[in-house]
Write a protein that holds these residues in place. Structure first.
Motif, PDB file in Angstrom:
ATOM      1  N   UNK A   1       0.786  -1.223   0.000  1.00 39.78           N
ATOM      2  CA  UNK A   1       0.000   0.000   0.000  1.00 39.78           C
ATOM      3  C   UNK A   1       0.820   1.278   0.000  1.00 39.78           C
ATOM      4  N   UNK A   2       2.143   1.167   0.094  1.00 46.33           N
ATOM      5  CA  UNK A   2       2.990   2.362   0.123  1.00 46.33           C
ATOM      6  C   UNK A   2       2.935   3.120  -1.195  1.00 46.33           C
ATOM      7  N   UNK A   3       2.825   2.389  -2.308  1.00 48.27           N
ATOM      8  CA  UNK A   3       2.808   3.045  -3.621  1.00 48.27           C
ATOM      9  C   UNK A   3       1.623   2.557  -4.450  1.00 48.27           C
ATOM     10  N   UNK A   4       0.896   3.476  -5.102  1.00 43.58           N
ATOM     11  CA  UNK A   4      -0.217   3.048  -5.969  1.00 43.58           C
ATOM     12  C   UNK A   4       0.263   2.341  -7.229  1.00 43.58           C
ATOM     13  N   UNK A   5       1.563   2.398  -7.492  1.00 44.78           N
ATOM     14  CA  UNK A   5       2.112   1.750  -8.686  1.00 44.78           C
ATOM     15  C   UNK A   5       2.469   0.281  -8.457  1.00 44.78           C
ATOM     16  N   UNK A   6       2.426  -0.169  -7.206  1.00 40.56           N
ATOM     17  CA  UNK A   6       2.810  -1.548  -6.921  1.00 40.56           C
ATOM     18  C   UNK A   6       1.854  -2.536  -7.605  1.00 40.56           C
ATOM     19  N   UNK A   7       2.425  -3.642  -8.053  1.00 40.82           N
ATOM     20  CA  UNK A   7       1.642  -4.717  -8.655  1.00 40.82           C
ATOM     21  C   UNK A   7       2.022  -6.049  -8.004  1.00 40.82           C
ATOM     22  N   UNK A   8       1.023  -6.893  -7.847  1.00 35.10           N
ATOM     23  CA  UNK A   8       1.274  -8.204  -7.258  1.00 35.10           C
ATOM     24  C   UNK A   8       1.998  -9.093  -8.262  1.00 35.10           C
TER      25      UNK A   8
ATOM     26  N   UNK B   1       2.318 -20.574  -4.429  1.00 33.63           N
ATOM     27  CA  UNK B   1       1.077 -19.793  -4.485  1.00 33.63           C
ATOM     28  C   UNK B   1       0.764 -19.074  -3.182  1.00 33.63           C
ATOM     29  N   UNK B   2       1.322 -19.549  -2.053  1.00 32.21           N
ATOM     30  CA  UNK B   2       1.056 -18.910  -0.762  1.00 32.21           C
ATOM     31  C   UNK B   2       1.978 -17.730  -0.491  1.00 32.21           C
ATOM     32  N   UNK B   3       2.952 -17.494  -1.360  1.00 31.77           N
ATOM     33  CA  UNK B   3       3.854 -16.360  -1.175  1.00 31.77           C
ATOM     34  C   UNK B   3       3.165 -15.069  -1.574  1.00 31.77           C
ATOM     35  N   UNK B   4       3.471 -14.005  -0.867  1.00 35.39           N
ATOM     36  CA  UNK B   4       2.950 -12.674  -1.184  1.00 35.39           C
ATOM     37  C   UNK B   4       4.114 -11.862  -1.746  1.00 35.39           C
ATOM     38  N   UNK B   5       4.003 -11.369  -2.974  1.00 35.47           N
ATOM     39  CA  UNK B   5       5.100 -10.632  -3.601  1.00 35.47           C
ATOM     40  C   UNK B   5       4.554  -9.483  -4.427  1.00 35.47           C
ATOM     41  N   UNK B   6       5.360  -8.429  -4.544  1.00 37.83           N
ATOM     42  CA  UNK B   6       4.966  -7.292  -5.363  1.00 37.83           C
ATOM     43  C   UNK B   6       6.200  -6.556  -5.867  1.00 37.83           C
ATOM     44  N   UNK B   7       5.993  -5.768  -6.919  1.00 34.68           N
ATOM     45  CA  UNK B   7       7.045  -4.906  -7.441  1.00 34.68           C
ATOM     46  C   UNK B   7       6.406  -3.684  -8.070  1.00 34.68           C
TER      47      UNK B   7
ATOM     48  N   UNK C   1       9.204  -1.210 -13.865  1.00 36.41           N
ATOM     49  CA  UNK C   1      10.289  -0.303 -14.190  1.00 36.41           C
ATOM     50  C   UNK C   1      11.334  -0.194 -13.103  1.00 36.41           C
ATOM     51  N   UNK C   2      11.043  -0.732 -11.916  1.00 40.33           N
ATOM     52  CA  UNK C   2      11.996  -0.725 -10.802  1.00 40.33           C
ATOM     53  C   UNK C   2      12.570  -2.138 -10.671  1.00 40.33           C
ATOM     54  N   UNK C   3      13.858  -2.242 -10.447  1.00 34.16           N
ATOM     55  CA  UNK C   3      14.525  -3.546 -10.514  1.00 34.16           C
ATOM     56  C   UNK C   3      14.598  -4.277  -9.173  1.00 34.16           C
ATOM     57  N   UNK C   4      13.577  -4.098  -8.323  1.00 36.96           N
ATOM     58  CA  UNK C   4      13.530  -4.789  -7.041  1.00 36.96           C
ATOM     59  C   UNK C   4      12.190  -5.483  -6.860  1.00 36.96           C
ATOM     60  N   UNK C   5      12.182  -6.435  -5.926  1.00 35.92           N
ATOM     61  CA  UNK C   5      10.959  -7.161  -5.583  1.00 35.92           C
ATOM     62  C   UNK C   5      10.974  -7.446  -4.087  1.00 35.92           C
ATOM     63  N   UNK C   6       9.793  -7.418  -3.480  1.00 39.57           N
ATOM     64  CA  UNK C   6       9.635  -7.800  -2.084  1.00 39.57           C
ATOM     65  C   UNK C   6       8.680  -8.972  -1.989  1.00 39.57           C
ATOM     66  N   UNK C   7       8.937  -9.876  -1.036  1.00 40.71           N
ATOM     67  CA  UNK C   7       8.083 -11.057  -0.895  1.00 40.71           C
ATOM     68  C   UNK C   7       8.083 -11.529   0.544  1.00 40.71           C
TER      69      UNK C   7
END
Length: 398
Positions: free
Chosen positions: A164-171, A178-184, A187-193
């Motif tokens: 929710x920090x950025x409106x540009x984030x996509x899952x 399938x149980x992992x939660x990830x987003x990026x 255009x940005x070269x990082x991912x969080x999960x």
């Protein structure tokens, strides 16, 4: 040797005469005659100085053996960017894999402790943000919660808050998880999960040289492939038993040189004063030169203790402990040169390293039976006393 963790402040030399109990056994020197300065050579009774605050850190050190080292998954990650126990929600949230917006989430779900390790494909540069480079980075944070249901909820909420920090984030879907939660952010070269496994949550932050979401997702899956078997075999300590965890489970820390009297009360700290047992000892495995890493592997190191500027290793046998010291001296960098060791300490090896305008560092290696130790400091005379005291302490601890 290049340790994977910072060794903390320099040991303090205290005034007075050290107490040395043991007389020599057959074939050994009388350690009471060694020049140990003001250093104590009496093994500390660590369990008698147990502090309530030690428990979560001790559980975090156990978790150090359950985290996959990033370079085990990605050989390009040759530089350590930090390793530590995270004993509060604020410290955990400061890790880039979590984000400070998640402090309330960690508090709400009663985080017990975390363990953090990060590695990159180039040396860490505090002046240059990683995102401004083409570095490959993997940061893994293990978080412990009081129950599997709580951990699953925490993994979901951590991911949702960060999303929710950025409106540009996509899952992002992670292959095989399938149980992992990830987003990026495109255009940005990082991912969080985040991914829950029993009472533990794996929180990941990865950077790729380019904003390639398929490559990032595959890298997350590769980390989880390596991480999950370690989590499956890890047995968390029951929350009501964490305060009872031993400070020195392998008896190594009592053999490790510390400044001051043997009965002083020293708090457990992952960076300054702690034991790293079993697989957790890999956090101290040297990565270069290759010959020293090979000597470590051949030596079968199975436990490490760190006390300020002293690091003690337990090898498979006596010859492995001695061979590691010989390899260290044979592979000194061009910035280092051998210097005289302490008088009458068998097999002691010392070197001084000068690099540019940085202060000189003197390091000595001593071994006694299956134990080997590095001591270090700015002045050769004081380090020689530390080396003699460490040798005497090992002899007295038998």
């Amino acid at each position: 040797m290049t340790a994977r963790l910072g060794l903390g402040a320099l040991a303090v030399v205290l005034a007075g005469c050290a107490s040395v109990d043991g007389a020599a056994t057959a074939g050994e020197i009388d350690v009471r005659t060694l020049a140990v300065g003001g250093y104590t050579t009496v093994p500390a009774d660590l369990e008698a100085t147990h502090k309530p605050t030690d428990g979560p850190i001790l559980e975090g050190l156990r978790m150090a053996g359950a985290v996959v080292l990033p370079h085990e998954v990605d050989a390009a990650l040759t530089h350590n960017w930090g390793t530590d126990v995270l004993d509060t929600p604020r410290r955990a949230a400061d890790a880039s894999a979590i984000s400070t917006v998640n402090i309330p989430v960690l508090e709400r779900h009663r985080m017990i402790v975390g363990f953090d390790v990060a590695e990159g494909s180039r040396a860490f540069d505090q002046a240059t943000p990683a995102i401004d480079t083409d570095a490959r980075v993997t940061r893994i944070v293990l978080l412990r919660f009081p129950g599997a249901g709580t951990a699953a909820a925490a993994a979901r909420d951590l991911a949702a808050t960060d999303f929710g920090v950025s409106p540009d984030n996509q899952r992002v879907a992670i292959p095989g998880y399938p149980a992992a939660h990830a987003h990026w952010r495109p255009g940005i070269k990082t991912i969080g999960a985040t991914f829950a496994n029993g009472e533990l949550v794996v929180s990941l932050f990865l950077q790729h040289p380019t904003p390639d979401i398929d490559a990032l997702a595959r890298r997350v899956a590769a980390v989880l492939d390596a991480q999950k078997p370690l989590l499956d075999t890890f047995v968390p300590t029951a929350p009501d038993r964490i305060a009872e965890l031993p400070r020195d489970p392998d008896g190594l820390l009592r053999r490790t040189l510390i400044p001051g009297p043997a009965n002083q009360q020293i708090a457990i700290s992952s960076r300054e004063f702690a034991a790293w047992t079993g697989r957790a000892s890999l956090h101290y495995r040297p990565t270069e030169p290759a010959e020293l890493a090979a000597a470590w592997d051949r030596g079968g190191v199975d436990s490490v203790a760190n006390s300020y500027t002293t690091t003690l290793f337990r090898f498979r046998d006596d010859s492995d402990a001695a061979a590691f010291g010989a390899t260290w001296q044979d592979t000194l960098s061009t910035a280092a040169h051998p210097v005289a060791g302490p008088d009458r300490v068998p097999g002691a090896r010392c070197a001084e390293r000068r690099a540019g305008s940085a202060p000189a560092v003197v390091r000595c290696y001593v071994s006694y039976r299956r134990y080997g130790a590095f001591v270090s400091g700015p002045a050769a005379a004081g380090v020689r006393q530390q080396a003699a005291a460490q040798y005497a302490l090992l002899a007295n601890a038998q």
